[in-house]
Design a protein around this motif. Structure first.
Motif, PDB file in Angstrom:
ATOM      1  N   GLU A 236      -2.033 -22.730  -0.018  1.00  0.00           N
ATOM      2  CA  GLU A 236      -1.660 -21.380   0.410  1.00  0.00           C
ATOM      3  C   GLU A 236      -2.891 -20.530   0.731  1.00  0.00           C
ATOM      4  O   GLU A 236      -2.802 -19.315   0.834  1.00  0.00           O
ATOM      5  CB  GLU A 236      -0.823 -20.696  -0.679  1.00  0.00           C
ATOM      6  N   TYR A 237      -4.042 -21.177   0.843  1.00  0.00           N
ATOM      7  CA  TYR A 237      -5.310 -20.517   1.171  1.00  0.00           C
ATOM      8  C   TYR A 237      -5.759 -19.566   0.052  1.00  0.00           C
ATOM      9  O   TYR A 237      -6.492 -18.616   0.308  1.00  0.00           O
ATOM     10  CB  TYR A 237      -5.219 -19.759   2.504  1.00  0.00           C
ATOM     11  N   GLU A 238      -5.352 -19.821  -1.164  1.00  0.00           N
ATOM     12  CA  GLU A 238      -5.782 -19.029  -2.311  1.00  0.00           C
ATOM     13  C   GLU A 238      -6.923 -19.754  -3.019  1.00  0.00           C
ATOM     14  O   GLU A 238      -6.922 -20.980  -3.143  1.00  0.00           O
ATOM     15  CB  GLU A 238      -4.617 -18.811  -3.291  1.00  0.00           C
ATOM     16  N   GLN A 239      -7.881 -18.981  -3.530  1.00  0.00           N
ATOM     17  CA  GLN A 239      -9.070 -19.567  -4.142  1.00  0.00           C
ATOM     18  C   GLN A 239      -8.737 -20.280  -5.448  1.00  0.00           C
ATOM     19  O   GLN A 239      -8.036 -19.752  -6.308  1.00  0.00           O
ATOM     20  CB  GLN A 239     -10.114 -18.484  -4.393  1.00  0.00           C
ATOM     21  N   VAL A 240      -9.264 -21.498  -5.586  1.00  0.00           N
ATOM     22  CA  VAL A 240      -9.144 -22.265  -6.819  1.00  0.00           C
ATOM     23  C   VAL A 240     -10.427 -22.143  -7.631  1.00  0.00           C
ATOM     24  O   VAL A 240     -10.411 -21.847  -8.826  1.00  0.00           O
ATOM     25  CB  VAL A 240      -8.845 -23.750  -6.516  1.00  0.00           C
ATOM     26  N   THR A 241     -11.564 -22.359  -6.996  1.00  0.00           N
ATOM     27  CA  THR A 241     -12.862 -22.242  -7.644  1.00  0.00           C
ATOM     28  C   THR A 241     -13.936 -22.195  -6.562  1.00  0.00           C
ATOM     29  O   THR A 241     -13.617 -22.176  -5.362  1.00  0.00           O
ATOM     30  CB  THR A 241     -13.105 -23.426  -8.604  1.00  0.00           C
ATOM     31  N   TRP A 242     -15.182 -22.183  -6.976  1.00  0.00           N
ATOM     32  CA  TRP A 242     -16.278 -22.178  -6.011  1.00  0.00           C
ATOM     33  C   TRP A 242     -17.513 -22.784  -6.657  1.00  0.00           C
ATOM     34  O   TRP A 242     -17.600 -22.938  -7.883  1.00  0.00           O
ATOM     35  CB  TRP A 242     -16.569 -20.752  -5.524  1.00  0.00           C
ATOM     36  N   LEU A 243     -18.483 -23.129  -5.816  1.00  0.00           N
ATOM     37  CA  LEU A 243     -19.798 -23.578  -6.260  1.00  0.00           C
ATOM     38  C   LEU A 243     -20.836 -22.737  -5.542  1.00  0.00           C
ATOM     39  O   LEU A 243     -20.782 -22.566  -4.327  1.00  0.00           O
ATOM     40  CB  LEU A 243     -20.010 -25.061  -5.940  1.00  0.00           C
ATOM     41  N   SER A 244     -21.775 -22.197  -6.299  1.00  0.00           N
ATOM     42  CA  SER A 244     -22.844 -21.382  -5.728  1.00  0.00           C
ATOM     43  C   SER A 244     -23.905 -21.194  -6.803  1.00  0.00           C
ATOM     44  O   SER A 244     -23.822 -21.803  -7.886  1.00  0.00           O
ATOM     45  CB  SER A 244     -22.308 -20.020  -5.271  1.00  0.00           C
ATOM     46  N   TYR A 245     -24.879 -20.338  -6.543  1.00  0.00           N
ATOM     47  CA  TYR A 245     -25.902 -20.100  -7.564  1.00  0.00           C
ATOM     48  C   TYR A 245     -25.329 -19.402  -8.792  1.00  0.00           C
ATOM     49  O   TYR A 245     -25.937 -19.417  -9.864  1.00  0.00           O
ATOM     50  CB  TYR A 245     -27.063 -19.298  -6.976  1.00  0.00           C
ATOM     51  N   THR A 246     -24.138 -18.791  -8.650  1.00  0.00           N
ATOM     52  CA  THR A 246     -23.503 -18.153  -9.810  1.00  0.00           C
ATOM     53  C   THR A 246     -22.591 -19.112 -10.560  1.00  0.00           C
ATOM     54  O   THR A 246     -22.083 -18.771 -11.627  1.00  0.00           O
ATOM     55  CB  THR A 246     -22.682 -16.923  -9.371  1.00  0.00           C
TER      56      THR A 246
ATOM     57  N   VAL B 149     -27.659 -31.348 -13.635  1.00  0.00           N
ATOM     58  CA  VAL B 149     -27.600 -29.924 -13.285  1.00  0.00           C
ATOM     59  C   VAL B 149     -27.035 -29.176 -14.490  1.00  0.00           C
ATOM     60  O   VAL B 149     -25.956 -29.518 -14.987  1.00  0.00           O
ATOM     61  CB  VAL B 149     -26.711 -29.691 -12.045  1.00  0.00           C
ATOM     62  N   PRO B 150     -27.733 -28.151 -14.985  1.00  0.00           N
ATOM     63  CA  PRO B 150     -27.284 -27.489 -16.218  1.00  0.00           C
ATOM     64  C   PRO B 150     -26.119 -26.538 -15.980  1.00  0.00           C
ATOM     65  O   PRO B 150     -25.819 -26.151 -14.850  1.00  0.00           O
ATOM     66  CB  PRO B 150     -28.532 -26.714 -16.655  1.00  0.00           C
ATOM     67  N   ASP B 151     -25.466 -26.157 -17.067  1.00  0.00           N
ATOM     68  CA  ASP B 151     -24.496 -25.078 -17.013  1.00  0.00           C
ATOM     69  C   ASP B 151     -25.190 -23.797 -16.569  1.00  0.00           C
ATOM     70  O   ASP B 151     -26.343 -23.543 -16.935  1.00  0.00           O
ATOM     71  CB  ASP B 151     -23.863 -24.890 -18.391  1.00  0.00           C
ATOM     72  N   THR B 152     -24.510 -22.985 -15.783  1.00  0.00           N
ATOM     73  CA  THR B 152     -25.144 -21.797 -15.189  1.00  0.00           C
ATOM     74  C   THR B 152     -25.715 -20.856 -16.250  1.00  0.00           C
ATOM     75  O   THR B 152     -26.890 -20.452 -16.173  1.00  0.00           O
ATOM     76  CB  THR B 152     -24.129 -21.038 -14.317  1.00  0.00           C
ATOM     77  N   LEU B 153     -24.912 -20.494 -17.256  1.00  0.00           N
ATOM     78  CA  LEU B 153     -25.385 -19.544 -18.272  1.00  0.00           C
ATOM     79  C   LEU B 153     -26.512 -20.139 -19.096  1.00  0.00           C
ATOM     80  O   LEU B 153     -27.471 -19.432 -19.457  1.00  0.00           O
ATOM     81  CB  LEU B 153     -24.219 -19.112 -19.161  1.00  0.00           C
ATOM     82  N   ASP B 154     -26.420 -21.437 -19.405  1.00  0.00           N
ATOM     83  CA  ASP B 154     -27.512 -22.081 -20.141  1.00  0.00           C
ATOM     84  C   ASP B 154     -28.802 -22.022 -19.337  1.00  0.00           C
ATOM     85  O   ASP B 154     -29.890 -21.780 -19.891  1.00  0.00           O
ATOM     86  CB  ASP B 154     -27.153 -23.537 -20.437  1.00  0.00           C
ATOM     87  N   PHE B 155     -28.694 -22.246 -18.035  1.00  0.00           N
ATOM     88  CA  PHE B 155     -29.879 -22.203 -17.177  1.00  0.00           C
ATOM     89  C   PHE B 155     -30.476 -20.798 -17.133  1.00  0.00           C
ATOM     90  O   PHE B 155     -31.694 -20.626 -17.266  1.00  0.00           O
ATOM     91  CB  PHE B 155     -29.504 -22.676 -15.769  1.00  0.00           C
ATOM     92  N   TRP B 156     -29.623 -19.799 -16.974  1.00  0.00           N
ATOM     93  CA  TRP B 156     -30.131 -18.430 -16.932  1.00  0.00           C
ATOM     94  C   TRP B 156     -30.812 -18.054 -18.249  1.00  0.00           C
ATOM     95  O   TRP B 156     -31.853 -17.391 -18.254  1.00  0.00           O
ATOM     96  CB  TRP B 156     -28.984 -17.456 -16.634  1.00  0.00           C
ATOM     97  N   MET B 157     -30.225 -18.458 -19.377  1.00  0.00           N
ATOM     98  CA  MET B 157     -30.834 -18.156 -20.674  1.00  0.00           C
ATOM     99  C   MET B 157     -32.181 -18.849 -20.819  1.00  0.00           C
ATOM    100  O   MET B 157     -33.122 -18.283 -21.391  1.00  0.00           O
ATOM    101  CB  MET B 157     -29.891 -18.574 -21.803  1.00  0.00           C
ATOM    102  N   GLN B 158     -32.297 -20.066 -20.286  1.00  0.00           N
ATOM    103  CA  GLN B 158     -33.579 -20.758 -20.330  1.00  0.00           C
ATOM    104  C   GLN B 158     -34.630 -19.996 -19.522  1.00  0.00           C
ATOM    105  O   GLN B 158     -35.786 -19.868 -19.950  1.00  0.00           O
ATOM    106  CB  GLN B 158     -33.422 -22.182 -19.771  1.00  0.00           C
TER     107      GLN B 158
END
Length: 724
Positions: free
Chosen positions: A519-529, A92-101
């Motif tokens: 503490e229910y605070e966001q660490v990271t996420w996975l999505s199309y972005t 699975v590519p890096d998001t920005l690399d994929f968008w540039m492709q």
């Protein structure tokens, strides 16, 4: 002859009605059938295998074909699950690399070069305009060629398919079970009840039909069959009219009533007339649904039926020509006058309403005399109140503070369809002594109603399953548990999936997952972005689904840098969860090196339909405990979201607040209910050796080898534990 409702028995009970056919040697076909079932995570029980082996090969093949189709749909394997990135979860590519492709490919395309250059000049590019974005770049078959076979693992799911009784008996039992349910059914279960009622209208009936929506569905079948209707309130007639119009039987959403034939109008008006003639006070119920009654009156034409004068009064009340004070208005008047004792005396005639109002009544009481009046009223009402109401009030008290609420405290509200929202908690505290006495009254009554069960055998994995007080917002499927339930998660790799197929317009659903800390605070996420992170990989964004589309998220649980994983399905554009042809969510668990296709049915632990009212679905969340063990918390929530372009980054605050409210809320569980049994013979089963005699077994699925006369309670029929 194949029973037309056999598939419902298999889906609801995991039993195959006793197979019938020509006698012969079907042993080889039975083994092949068993092997095919195992590929999707099911297996024949020993008695069922033996029964099939005694039939002809042709009979076994016929049974196998129709049964396999049903169980494959149950697990989500009836459709093709492709991925945008062909090697997912590898490469699975890096998001920005994929968008540039994607941009480079658009610039190389004569048809899109000019438009892409124009967008680049503004500094913003719409991904949806790029020809290589959001559409599968390869076929399903090509994708399969990039994946090795799944390596078998001891942890793979195996659901046993048991031998049932005669098909007609199984169908009749299922009908009685659903019709007599003490908790409201979900939409799919109501549809199944409708089919069963049409078939069983002249057969065995449940002793009681306590849920009004169920009664309305059954009354439609009785009306079509010319049988007597079961009506004892005016609202029963209104619900029946809604069912006839394919509208909302719960009366939450307005129904567009249809033109009715004269025999149907006569039946509805006659039933309405009999109800009011028997108890004229029931006219007070009309005002709660005044507008619906007005619209129904336009279809029933009551003026054409002078033989039903009491029915005519219903529509006179709805129009305001005849005044009838509602029960609620009389109660509010007494409370407004400060006459709490009088209000309690009035509410005794409606025990369920009194119990649902007990928090307000207890807070309103100012003197010891008034508090005693409230407690005395509750003591008189509890023996006459439905078990589900008793449990609902008991759960409310379980989470109700007996001291002043802290500043900034929040309440989570969830309606019957799963729509959730948050508000400040401004309620005064409940007096501690009042709360404890209320709990004692409720626990004593609930305990009194529990049946004498004999020996009870319990699977430890079911102890923290919440009692199913309602099935309204709980989607049907495989491995689905009631909201608030907690279940263990065993496996190294956690993989979510969503599938949807649009009806008439391009529809884009986005599967996402957010990681939160303790503490229910966001660490990271996975999505199309954000396609990749330390925790895992996203399979790629699909933006239309004329032939169906799937998205996956693969997570390595040991790498998660937080305490919670919260998957979400967000509607970006197109048809809602209620409008698409099909949509469902689920998760799989795998060991580290199992390989296999992106979707492997025997690794599926849960699959449920997405049919909620919002634009963001939160099926469940995963929490890592202090012992390092991951557990699933079942949510079944839908957020309103934005009208379009919902993204996981924008739901963060709401999701964090809701998750805290659900996870930290105490539930009435199987463990709690078993605790009321006192000195009963309850054994937590370790999975080895079954008793020779009949028992009451409570677990996630029925074990093979249980005594045939045992009573079995699994998630499919756990609502039966709710006392009458």
């Amino acid at each position: 002859m194949v029973h037309p409702l056999e598939h419902l028995v298999v889906r609801h009970t995991h039993r195959l009605p006793a197979p019938e056919g020509a006698v012969g040697d079907g042993a080889v076909a039975a083994r092949q059938f068993d092997a095919a079932l195992m590929s999707v995570g099911f297996k024949l029980s020993a008695p069922l295998h033996e029964r099939l082996a005694g039939l002809s090969e042709g009979a076994v093949v016929d049974i196998a074909v129709r049964t396999l189709a049903g169980v494959r749909e149950l697990v989500g394997d009836h459709v093709r699950h492709n991925t945008y990135f062909i090697d997912f979860p590898a490469n699975v590519p890096d998001t920005l690399d994929f968008w540039m492709q994607c941009i480079r490919e658009a610039l190389a395309d004569d048809k899109t070069r000019e438009g892409t250059l124009k967008q680049l000049s503004t500094g913003v590019v719409n991904l949806l305009t790029l020809p290589s974005y959001g559409r599968y770049p390869h076929t399903y078959t090509e994708m399969l060629g990039h994946h090795d076979e799944l390596i078998e693992a001891a942890g793979d799911r195996m659901t046993v398919l048991h031998l049932g009784r005669d098909a007609q008996d199984e169908v009749s039992d299922l009908y009685v079970q659903l019709a007599g349910s003490r908790t409201p059914l979900g939409a799919e279960h109501l549809r199944d009840l409708d089919a069963l009622a049409a078939h069983c209208v002249d057969g065995r009936q449940p002793e009681q039909i306590p849920v009004r929506e169920n009664r309305a569905v059954i009354n439609r079948a009785r009306l079509r069959a010319g049988s007597a209707l079961m009506l004892d309130t005016v609202t029963d007639v209104l619900r029946l009219a809604c069912v006839l119009a394919e509208g909302d039987v719960s009366l939450v959403e307005p129904t567009r009533f249809v033109k009715l034939s004269r025999p149907v109008r006569r039946a509805l008006l006659g039933g309405l007339d009999a109800v009011v003639a028997a108890v004229p006070a029931k006219l007070a119920d009309v005002t709660a649904h005044r507008e619906a009654w007005k619209r129904l009156g336009e279809r029933l034409h009551p003026h054409e039926y002078p033989q039903f004068p009491y029915a005519a009064q219903v529509f006179a009340v709805a129009r305001g020509d005849q005044r009838v004070r509602s029960f609620a208005s009389r109660t509010e008047e007494l409370l407004g006058q400060g006459d709490l004792t009088g209000a309690v005396a009035l509410l005794k005639s409606a025990p369920g309403v009194l119990l649902r109002s007990v928090d307000r009544l207890a807070r309103t009481a100012r003197t010891e005399e008034e508090r005693e009046a409230v407690l005395a009223g509750v003591a008189e009402a509890v023996p006459q109140t439905a078990g589900r109401v008793l449990l609902s009030v008991r759960q409310h008290l379980l989470n109700r503070g007996d001291r002043l609420e802290q500043a900034g405290a929040r309440r989570v509200f969830i309606n019957r369809l799963g729509r959730a929202w948050v508000a400040d908690d401004t309620r005064p505290a409940l007096p501690g002594t009042v709360k404890s006495r209320l709990i004692a009254l409720l626990d004593a009554e609930i305990t009194r109603r529990l049946p004498v069960a004999g020996p009870v055998l319990v699977d430890p994995d079911v102890l923290d399953v919440a009692l199913p007080l309602s099935g309204k917002a709980v989607s049907s499927g495989l491995g689905v548990l009631p909201r608030g339930s907690v279940s263990p998660v065993e496996g190294e790799l956690l993989r979510f999936f969503v599938y949807w197929k649009q009806k008439s317009e391009d529809t884009d659903y986005d599967l996402s997952a957010v990681i939160l800390d303790e503490e229910y605070e966001q660490v990271t996420w996975l999505s199309y972005t954000q396609l990749t992170d330390v925790e895992g990989r996203h399979s790629g964004d699909i933006t239309e689904a004329p032939d169906g589309a799937s998205e996956f998220i693969d997570l390595r649980l040991g790498a998660v840098r937080g305490s919670f994983v919260v998957p979400q399905v967000l509607l970006y554009s197109g048809e809602s969860f209620m409008d698409v042809e099909e949509s469902f969510f689920g998760f799989m668990l795998r060991e580290g090196e199992q390989q296999g296709r992106p979707f492997e049915p025997r690794t599926v632990r849960m699959k449920s339909d997405l049919r909620g009212p919002g634009r963001v679905a939160l099926p469940l969340a995963f929490q890592r405990g202090e012992d390092g063990q991951w557990r699933a918390h079942w949510l079944h929530l839908y957020l309103k979201g934005m009208p379009a372009a919902n993204r996981v980054e924008e739901t963060r605050v709401t999701v964090e607040t809701l998750l805290r409210g659900i996870v930290e809320r105490e539930q009435l569980t199987v463990r709690w209910l078993l605790g009321l049994l006192g000195d009963a013979d309850v054994t937590v089963w370790n999975g080895e050796g079954l008793p020779e005699g009949p028992v009451t077994y409570v677990g996630l699925q029925r074990p093979d080898g249980l005594h045939p006369e045992s009573r079995v309670l699994t998630p499919e029929n756990l609502r039966d534990v709710i006392p009458e």
